[in-house]
Scaffold this active site. Structure first.
Site, PDB file in Angstrom:
ATOM      1  N   ASP A  32       4.047   0.366 -14.577  1.00  7.69           N
ATOM      2  CA  ASP A  32       2.718   0.418 -13.846  1.00  7.69           C
ATOM      3  C   ASP A  32       1.558   0.041 -14.681  1.00  7.69           C
ATOM      4  O   ASP A  32       1.582  -0.054 -15.806  1.00  7.69           O
ATOM      5  CB  ASP A  32       2.625   2.148 -13.778  1.00  7.69           C
ATOM      6  CG  ASP A  32       2.043   2.487 -12.566  1.00  7.69           C
ATOM      7  OD1 ASP A  32       0.733   2.161 -12.239  1.00  7.69           O
ATOM      8  OD2 ASP A  32       2.507   3.083 -11.759  1.00  7.69           O
ATOM      9  N   LEU A  34      -1.186   1.682 -14.085  1.00 11.53           N
ATOM     10  CA  LEU A  34      -2.028   2.805 -14.051  1.00 11.53           C
ATOM     11  C   LEU A  34      -3.383   2.804 -13.182  1.00 11.53           C
ATOM     12  O   LEU A  34      -4.174   3.565 -13.320  1.00 11.53           O
ATOM     13  CB  LEU A  34      -2.419   3.388 -15.493  1.00 11.53           C
ATOM     14  CG  LEU A  34      -1.439   3.415 -16.608  1.00 11.53           C
ATOM     15  CD1 LEU A  34      -1.954   3.777 -17.834  1.00 11.53           C
ATOM     16  CD2 LEU A  34      -0.566   4.320 -16.057  1.00 11.53           C
ATOM     17  N   ASP A  76       0.753  -5.555 -15.324  1.00  9.39           N
ATOM     18  CA  ASP A  76       0.456  -5.809 -13.840  1.00  9.39           C
ATOM     19  C   ASP A  76       1.611  -6.940 -13.269  1.00  9.39           C
ATOM     20  O   ASP A  76       1.681  -7.893 -13.632  1.00  9.39           O
ATOM     21  CB  ASP A  76      -0.975  -6.598 -14.101  1.00  9.39           C
ATOM     22  CG  ASP A  76      -1.642  -6.543 -12.499  1.00  9.39           C
ATOM     23  OD1 ASP A  76      -0.737  -6.448 -11.539  1.00  9.39           O
ATOM     24  OD2 ASP A  76      -2.844  -6.646 -12.521  1.00  9.39           O
ATOM     25  N   ASN A 120      -3.050  -8.049  -4.196  1.00 13.95           N
ATOM     26  CA  ASN A 120      -2.328  -7.007  -5.112  1.00 13.95           C
ATOM     27  C   ASN A 120      -0.897  -6.991  -4.651  1.00 13.95           C
ATOM     28  O   ASN A 120       0.115  -7.148  -5.314  1.00 13.95           O
ATOM     29  CB  ASN A 120      -2.896  -5.888  -5.485  1.00 13.95           C
ATOM     30  CG  ASN A 120      -2.221  -4.909  -6.223  1.00 13.95           C
ATOM     31  OD1 ASN A 120      -2.445  -4.966  -7.422  1.00 13.95           O
ATOM     32  ND2 ASN A 120      -1.601  -3.821  -5.825  1.00 13.95           N
ATOM     33  N   THR A 147       6.656   0.584   4.897  1.00 11.65           N
ATOM     34  CA  THR A 147       6.239   1.595   5.424  1.00 11.65           C
ATOM     35  C   THR A 147       6.430   1.716   6.926  1.00 11.65           C
ATOM     36  O   THR A 147       6.578   0.528   7.372  1.00 11.65           O
ATOM     37  CB  THR A 147       4.707   1.789   5.253  1.00 11.65           C
ATOM     38  OG1 THR A 147       3.981   2.899   6.176  1.00 11.65           O
ATOM     39  CG2 THR A 147       4.028   0.399   5.663  1.00 11.65           C
ATOM     40  N   TYR A 184      -4.120  -2.700   4.558  1.00 11.56           N
ATOM     41  CA  TYR A 184      -2.933  -2.086   3.806  1.00 11.56           C
ATOM     42  C   TYR A 184      -1.556  -2.217   4.434  1.00 11.56           C
ATOM     43  O   TYR A 184      -0.594  -2.825   4.187  1.00 11.56           O
ATOM     44  CB  TYR A 184      -3.074  -0.757   3.460  1.00 11.56           C
ATOM     45  CG  TYR A 184      -1.707  -0.253   2.952  1.00 11.56           C
ATOM     46  CD1 TYR A 184      -1.112  -0.600   1.910  1.00 11.56           C
ATOM     47  CD2 TYR A 184      -1.373   0.869   3.941  1.00 11.56           C
ATOM     48  CE1 TYR A 184      -0.110   0.290   1.574  1.00 11.56           C
ATOM     49  CE2 TYR A 184       0.202   1.448   3.598  1.00 11.56           C
ATOM     50  CZ  TYR A 184       0.551   1.124   2.281  1.00 11.56           C
ATOM     51  OH  TYR A 184       2.091   1.587   2.493  1.00 11.56           O
ATOM     52  N   LYS A 188       2.383  -4.692   4.054  1.00  9.68           N
ATOM     53  CA  LYS A 188       3.791  -4.387   3.925  1.00  9.68           C
ATOM     54  C   LYS A 188       4.503  -4.946   5.374  1.00  9.68           C
ATOM     55  O   LYS A 188       5.768  -5.132   5.125  1.00  9.68           O
ATOM     56  CB  LYS A 188       3.884  -2.673   4.485  1.00  9.68           C
ATOM     57  CG  LYS A 188       3.564  -2.054   2.978  1.00  9.68           C
ATOM     58  CD  LYS A 188       4.227  -2.436   1.858  1.00  9.68           C
ATOM     59  CE  LYS A 188       3.719  -1.583   0.846  1.00  9.68           C
ATOM     60  NZ  LYS A 188       4.575  -1.834  -0.642  1.00  9.68           N
ATOM     61  N   THR A 256      -8.976  20.878  10.756  1.00  9.05           N
ATOM     62  CA  THR A 256      -9.498  19.642  11.889  1.00  9.05           C
ATOM     63  C   THR A 256      -8.704  19.015  12.405  1.00  9.05           C
ATOM     64  O   THR A 256      -7.866  18.039  12.055  1.00  9.05           O
ATOM     65  CB  THR A 256     -10.683  19.017  11.376  1.00  9.05           C
ATOM     66  OG1 THR A 256     -10.273  18.296  10.070  1.00  9.05           O
ATOM     67  CG2 THR A 256     -11.689  20.061  10.734  1.00  9.05           C
ATOM     68  N   VAL A 257      -8.304  19.174  13.790  1.00 10.16           N
ATOM     69  CA  VAL A 257      -7.612  18.414  14.633  1.00 10.16           C
ATOM     70  C   VAL A 257      -8.234  17.644  15.497  1.00 10.16           C
ATOM     71  O   VAL A 257      -9.150  18.149  16.302  1.00 10.16           O
ATOM     72  CB  VAL A 257      -6.397  19.345  15.269  1.00 10.16           C
ATOM     73  CG1 VAL A 257      -5.650  18.314  16.472  1.00 10.16           C
ATOM     74  CG2 VAL A 257      -5.415  19.718  14.522  1.00 10.16           C
ATOM     75  N   ARG A 331     -11.521   8.625  16.948  1.00 18.38           N
ATOM     76  CA  ARG A 331     -10.890   7.261  16.915  1.00 18.38           C
ATOM     77  C   ARG A 331     -10.226   6.993  18.391  1.00 18.38           C
ATOM     78  O   ARG A 331     -10.137   7.767  19.138  1.00 18.38           O
ATOM     79  CB  ARG A 331      -9.399   7.740  16.086  1.00 18.38           C
ATOM     80  CG  ARG A 331     -10.002   8.255  14.670  1.00 18.38           C
ATOM     81  CD  ARG A 331      -8.766   8.890  13.955  1.00 18.38           C
ATOM     82  NE  ARG A 331      -8.912   9.125  12.536  1.00 18.38           N
ATOM     83  CZ  ARG A 331      -8.224   9.852  11.835  1.00 18.38           C
ATOM     84  NH1 ARG A 331      -7.106  10.339  12.313  1.00 18.38           N
ATOM     85  NH2 ARG A 331      -8.521  10.146  10.693  1.00 18.38           N
TER      86      ARG A 331
END
Length: 396
Positions: A32, A34, A76, A120, A147, A184, A188, A256-257, A331
């Site tokens: 890692d 970190l 890294d 990254n 994911t 992000y 993936k 909160t929904v 949204r």
């Protein structure tokens, strides 16, 4: 034999490394840079559970669990020479790749963060693939957590990997289209495509483990000693929705929904996520896969409103009185989307779900009870704007 776990300081990587080391006599190396600690600090937040240094964690792992086969190196993965050194010195038979900048909201802040996230995440994966290929380690089993977010929210059942497409009189199995909704998640999607290419070109055995929203404050290994705790993020950028809802309850705010909240999202407990990665990692060498396999690492979809209601009910057991409140949805999303996702391959791998959502949330509150002040002191990091606006109006 050696096993490398990348992202070994992270929420998923740390407990996975502990579980693997406890299940095998092979050397387990955590890797890692970190950076997760820095990213969370950058957005003004902290882990609800105080996180020990890696040196302290390793000492505790040896004292509490007798793990003398667990070690750590800081580096890294975007540095190709570092990856080559890992491969040449340790010659891993298995790599469990959990390292990534994992936050969709963080990647959406601005172009700088989007660029950083994509560079990254994708460069790290490419470096690992070529590190194995060019150092003659093509029999190494590469397990990556991508994911379920690569699928988006289609209006039909999501397959576990590919799907069959037909055109005129021809048909073939093709990868599921990338329908990711953030910079992000798109990393993936690209990783998934590159992993398929790596298997095709280099014959590297690949397990693409598409991880759902993961909740929980620990595993049986991390709960044994406070020094072994994994991180628990609850802020807007790095805290998953279940953890943010739990933080709202602990801080004395309503859950909160947005809108109806009937849309279903894929979830898995940290315990079940760690178990699956461990089983893939410690498979006997003669049974190790030599193919490219996709797993949907999910136990079941849960609607946002069901999740919120469950969290509110469990919160009252621990003296945190809260209610679920619905707010206008800022949204653009289908508030009634009934996600269906196939997970037979992963369910068979772990032998079925071991922790229900309610049980997992109860374990979360058992942990957060001792973190109340730490959470309250950072409430501006997890309260949604709709709630902040209402509180401001009430204060006038």
């Amino acid at each position: 034999m050696s096993i490398i776990v990348t992202g070994g300081d992270g929420y998923l990587g740390w407990p996975t490394g502990l579980r693997i080391a406890s299940e095998t006599d092979d050397r387990v190396l955590l890797v890692d840079n970190l950076a997760r600690r820095e990213w969370v600090s950058e957005v003004g937040s902290v882990s609800a559970t105080p996180i020990a240094s890696m040196e302290t964690r390793l000492t505790a792992a040896q004292e509490v669990h007798g793990l003398r086969n667990l070690s750590f190196v800081q580096g890294d993965l975007t540095d190709r020479s570092f990856v080559d050194e890992l491969c040449q010195i340790h010659e891993p038979q298995v790599i469990v790749h959990t390292a990534a900048q994992p936050s969709a909201p963080y990647s959406q802040i601005n172009g700088e963060r989007a660029n950083y996230t994509q560079q990254n995440n994708m460069q790290a994966t490419r470096n690992l693939v070529f590190g194995l290929h060019e150092n003659d380690l093509v029999d190494t089993h590469l397990i990556e957590t991508t994911t379920t977010g690569v699928y988006g929210a289609p209006e039909f059942p999501i397959p576990e990997g590919g799907t069959v497409m037909e055109h005129q009189d021809s048909r073939d199995e093709v990868p599921f289209p990338a329908m990711a909704g953030s910079w992000y998640h798109m990393t993936k999607s690209h990783d998934a495509a590159n992993l398929r290419l790596a298997h095709s070109q280099f014959d590297i055995p690949i397990s693409d483990v598409r991880t759902a929203i993961t909740y929980g404050a620990g595993t049986k290994e991390t709960r044994a000693d406070d020094r072994l705790m994994t991180r628990f993020d609850f802020d807007y950028y790095f805290g998953v929705v279940a953890h943010r809802f739990a933080a709202q309850a602990v801080a004395g705010y309503p859950i909160t929904v947005y809108g109806k909240g009937k849309q279903r999202k894929p979830f898995i407990s940290l315990e079940d996520a760690v178990e699956g990665l461990t089983r893939l990692a410690v498979t006997d060498s003669d049974e190790r896969p030599d193919d490219h396999v996709v797993y949907n690492q999910v136990t079941r979809p849960i609607s946002i409103v069901e999740m919120g209601t469950t969290i509110a009910d469990v919160a009252t057991e621990f003296g945190f009185n809260t209610d679920v409140e619905h707010f206008e949805n800022p949204r653009d999303e289908d508030e009634t989307h009934k996600m269906e996702i196939e997970n037979n391959r992963y369910a068979n791998l772990i032998g079925g779900q071991s922790v229900t959502f309610e049980e997992g949330i109860r374990e979360v509150f058992e942990t957060l009870t001792d973190c109340t002040e730490r959470i309250k002191s950072h409430e501006d990091r997890f309260l949604p704007s709709v709630l902040e606006d209402r509180l401001a109006e009430e204060a006038e």
